[in-house]
Scaffold this motif. Structure first.
Motif, short mmCIF file in Angstrom:
data_model
loop_
_atom_site.label_atom_id
_atom_site.label_comp_id
_atom_site.label_asym_id
_atom_site.label_seq_id
_atom_site.Cartn_x
_atom_site.Cartn_y
_atom_site.Cartn_z
N ASP A 5 0.86 -1.17 0.00
CA ASP A 5 0.00 0.00 0.00
C ASP A 5 0.90 1.23 0.00
O ASP A 5 1.76 1.37 0.87
N HIS A 6 0.71 2.13 -0.97
CA HIS A 6 1.67 3.24 -1.10
C HIS A 6 1.58 4.22 0.06
O HIS A 6 2.59 4.83 0.42
N ASN A 7 0.39 4.40 0.66
CA ASN A 7 0.30 5.30 1.81
C ASN A 7 1.09 4.74 3.00
O ASN A 7 1.81 5.48 3.68
N ALA A 8 0.92 3.44 3.26
CA ALA A 8 1.70 2.82 4.33
C ALA A 8 3.19 2.85 4.02
O ALA A 8 4.03 3.05 4.91
N GLN A 9 3.52 2.67 2.74
CA GLN A 9 4.94 2.70 2.35
C GLN A 9 5.54 4.08 2.58
O GLN A 9 6.73 4.20 2.91
N THR A 10 4.74 5.13 2.44
CA THR A 10 5.23 6.47 2.72
C THR A 10 5.67 6.58 4.17
O THR A 10 6.74 7.13 4.48
N VAL A 11 4.84 6.04 5.08
CA VAL A 11 5.21 6.05 6.50
C VAL A 11 6.49 5.25 6.70
O VAL A 11 7.39 5.66 7.46
N ARG A 12 6.61 4.13 6.03
CA ARG A 12 7.82 3.30 6.14
C ARG A 12 9.06 4.06 5.66
O ARG A 12 10.13 3.98 6.27
N ILE A 13 8.91 4.82 4.60
CA ILE A 13 10.04 5.59 4.07
C ILE A 13 10.49 6.64 5.07
O ILE A 13 11.68 6.77 5.37
N VAL A 14 9.54 7.42 5.59
CA VAL A 14 9.91 8.56 6.44
C VAL A 14 10.25 8.13 7.86
O VAL A 14 10.78 8.96 8.64
N THR A 15 9.98 6.87 8.23
CA THR A 15 10.32 6.40 9.58
C THR A 15 11.45 5.39 9.60
O THR A 15 12.04 5.16 10.66
N THR A 16 11.76 4.78 8.45
CA THR A 16 12.74 3.69 8.45
C THR A 16 13.74 3.76 7.30
O THR A 16 14.95 3.67 7.51
N LEU A 17 13.23 3.91 6.06
CA LEU A 17 14.09 3.68 4.90
C LEU A 17 15.00 4.85 4.55
O LEU A 17 16.03 4.64 3.89
N GLU A 18 14.64 6.06 4.92
CA GLU A 18 15.57 7.19 4.74
C GLU A 18 16.61 7.09 5.86
O GLU A 18 16.29 7.29 7.04
N ARG A 19 17.84 6.80 5.49
CA ARG A 19 18.85 6.53 6.51
C ARG A 19 20.05 7.46 6.32
O ARG A 19 21.06 7.08 5.70
N HIS A 20 19.91 8.67 6.85
CA HIS A 20 20.95 9.67 6.69
C HIS A 20 21.43 10.25 8.02
O HIS A 20 22.53 10.78 8.11
N TYR A 21 20.60 10.16 9.05
CA TYR A 21 20.91 10.82 10.31
C TYR A 21 21.72 9.91 11.22
O TYR A 21 21.61 8.68 11.17
N ALA A 22 22.52 10.52 12.08
CA ALA A 22 23.42 9.75 12.94
C ALA A 22 22.68 8.99 14.03
O ALA A 22 23.09 7.88 14.41
N GLU A 23 21.59 9.54 14.53
CA GLU A 23 20.97 9.00 15.74
C GLU A 23 19.71 8.19 15.51
O GLU A 23 19.15 7.63 16.45
N TRP A 24 19.19 8.16 14.27
CA TRP A 24 17.95 7.42 14.03
C TRP A 24 17.80 7.10 12.54
O TRP A 24 18.41 7.74 11.69
#
Length: 384
Positions: free
Chosen positions: A123-142
Motif C-alpha cells: 500500500d503506497h500510503n503505508a509505504q510512505t510512512v515506512r520511508i519517512v520512519t525507516t528507509l531514509e537513513r541519513h541521520y546519525a541517531e535514528w
C-alpha cells in the motif's frame, strides 16, 4: 486573504513531539523542519522520475509525481490559509503524501500489491510512512526523518481513518508510535487530501488534452467546465485556442478550491470546534466538497477514467510496465544477491521468504520509472 490562526488549527508549540526527542530550532517551527526534511529526502527527489499518469519518458510536459506533489502543496497552502490552519504542517503532509508510490504510478502499485499478497500486500500510503520512519537513513541517531507526530498522523490518515487490516508497513511503526489510526486526521491532513483531489482533477485534464486523448469541445459538454468555457467565450470572444483552454481550466481550478473553502467553512461553523481534537473526534471529515460540486466532479472523473486512464495507448503502456514489475520481483526474490550490497545487509539476520519479499518490495517501490526499465533491460533482456 490569510486569516489569524483558528482555535482548531494545529499549533507547533503543542505538538506531541517526535519519536526521538530533539532540541527545537531557534528559527523554524517543528512543522517547518518536517517540511524541509521531506524536501531534502532522497525519496522526494526520486519523484521527479516517477509516473503520474504517463510514464516518465513519454513526454517532457506531462506531470510527474514531483510536479504533482508541488501542485498539491500549493493548493493545500491556499486552502489552509483561508481556513486559518497551520500552513507549514499542511504543506509537509502534501509534499510527502506520494513518497511511497512505486514506479509507473498506480499500475506499478497494483502489480506490486499482487506479488506481495502472500507477504502482507503493498500500500503506497503505508509505504510512505515506512520511508519517512525507516528507509531514509541519513541521520546519525535514528533511521527515517524523525518527523513530528502530527505530520506522521497526517501522512498515515489523510484519506480517513484506518480500520480493519492495517498494512504491515504502517502497523509495524504504529506499535512503537501510536498514530491513533481509527480516528479522523487533523484538519491540515484533511486539507492535503482534498488538495490532492483538486490538483489531479485539474492537471489530468491538461495532460489528457496535450496527449490528444480528448478535445476541448468534449470538455465543454461536462459539468463545471461547461460554465468555465462559457464565461471565457463571453469575456474574450475569438480568443486563441491555447489561451482559451488555459483561461477556462484556471477557472475550473479556482471553482474547486473555492467550493472546498466555502463548504469547509460551513462545516466548521456548524461543528464549532474549540481545538484540533474536536475535529479528530467529529466522526466525519470537516474539509469537503459541497454535495453538488462533488457529484459534478464525479462525472468529470468518469469521463477521465474512460477517455484517459483506460485509453488504448495508456492501457498498452500499463501492460508493458506491469510485465517489468512481474519480471523483476521474482528475480530478486530468487537471487537477492542482485540487490545492492547495502540492501543485502538487511537480510543478515533473517532470510525467510517474507523478509526477502518485504526488502525486495522496498527496493522496487523506491525505483524511478527509468531505473526500473534500465534494470529490467540489464537483468532480463540482456541476461545476466
Amino acid at each position: 486573504m490569510m486569516h489569524d490562526p483558528a482555535p482548531f488549527a494545529t499549533r507547533p508549540d503543542r505538538s506531541r513531539g517526535r519519536l526521538y526527542p530533539e532540541s527545537e530550532s531557534a528559527f523554524r517551527t517543528c512543522f517547518q523542519r518536517d517540511r524541509d526534511r521531506i524536501i531534502h529526502s532522497s525519496a522526494f527527489r526520486r519523484l521527479k522520475h516517477k509516473t503520474q499518469v504517463f510514464v516518465e519518458h513519454e513526454g517532457d510536459y506531462f506531470r510527474t509525481r514531483l510536479t504533482h506533489s508541488i501542485e498539491v502543496a500549493q493548493v493545500a497552502r491556499t486552502i489552509a490559509g483561508a481556513l486559518g490552519l497551520n500552513q507549514e504542517l499542511t504543506e509537509a503532509i502534501a509534499l510527502a503524501h506520494d513518497l511511497g508510490h512505486t514506479p509507473f504510478g498506480h499500475t506499478g502499485e497494483d502489480a506490486l500489491n499482487e506479488l506481495m499478497e502472500p507477504h502482507g500486500g503493498f500500500d503506497h500510503n503505508a509505504q510512505t510512512v515506512r520511508i519517512v520512519t525507516t528507509l531514509e537513513r541519513h541521520y546519525a541517531e535514528w533511521d527515517g526523518l524523525n518527523l513530528s507526530w502530527e505530520t506522521l498522523e497526517g501522512i498515515a490518515k489523510h484519506n480517513g481513518p484506518i480500520e480493519g487490516d492495517v498494512p504491515y508497513a504502517l502497523a509495524d511503526y504504529n506499535v512503537i508510535h501510536d498514530l491513533e489510526l481509527t480516528t479522523h486526521a487533523g484538519p491540515e491532513a484533511q486539507v492535503a487530501a482534498l488538495a490532492d483531489d483538486i490538483a489531479y482533477s485539474n492537471h489530468d485534464i491538461h495532460d489528457g488534452l496535450r496527449a490528444s486523448l480528448f478535445t476541448m469541445e468534449e470538455l465543454t459538454e461536462l459539468p463545471i467546465l461547461r460554465d468555465c468555457f462559457r464565461e471565457v467565450d463571453m469575456r474574450y470572444p475569438g480568443l486563441a485556442p491555447d489561451r482559451r483552454q488555459h483561461e477556462a481550466l484556471r477557472r475550473f481550478f479556482g471553482s474547486l478550491v473555492e467550493d472546498v473553502i466555502n463548504t469547509s467553512r460551513n462545516n466548521l461553523g456548524q461543528l464549532n470546534p474549540k481545538c484540533v481534537e474536536d475535529i479528530r473526534m467529529a466522526g466525519k471529515p470537516m474539509v469537503q466538497f459541497s454535495p453538488s460540486h462533488w457529484e459534478k466532479l464525479k462525472q468529470i472523473r468518469a469521463f477521465l477514467f474512460q477517455r484517459m486512464y483506460r485509453a488504448p495507448s495508456v492501457v498498452e503502456m500499463r501492460h508493458k510496465v506491469t510485465a517489468v514489475i512481474h519480471d523483476l520481483f521474482p528475480l530478486y526474490m530468487a537471487r537477492p544477491e542482485l540487490l545492492p550490497s547495502a540492501w543485502q545487509a538487511g537480510l543478515a539476520d533473517n532470510r525467510d521468504d517474507q523478509a526477502i519479499a518485504r526488502l525486495v518490495a522496498d527496493y522496487i517501490s523506491g525505483m524511478t520509472d527509468r531505473f526500473a526499465l534500465q534494470q529490467h533491460d540489464k537483468l532480463m533482456v540482456q541476461g545476466r
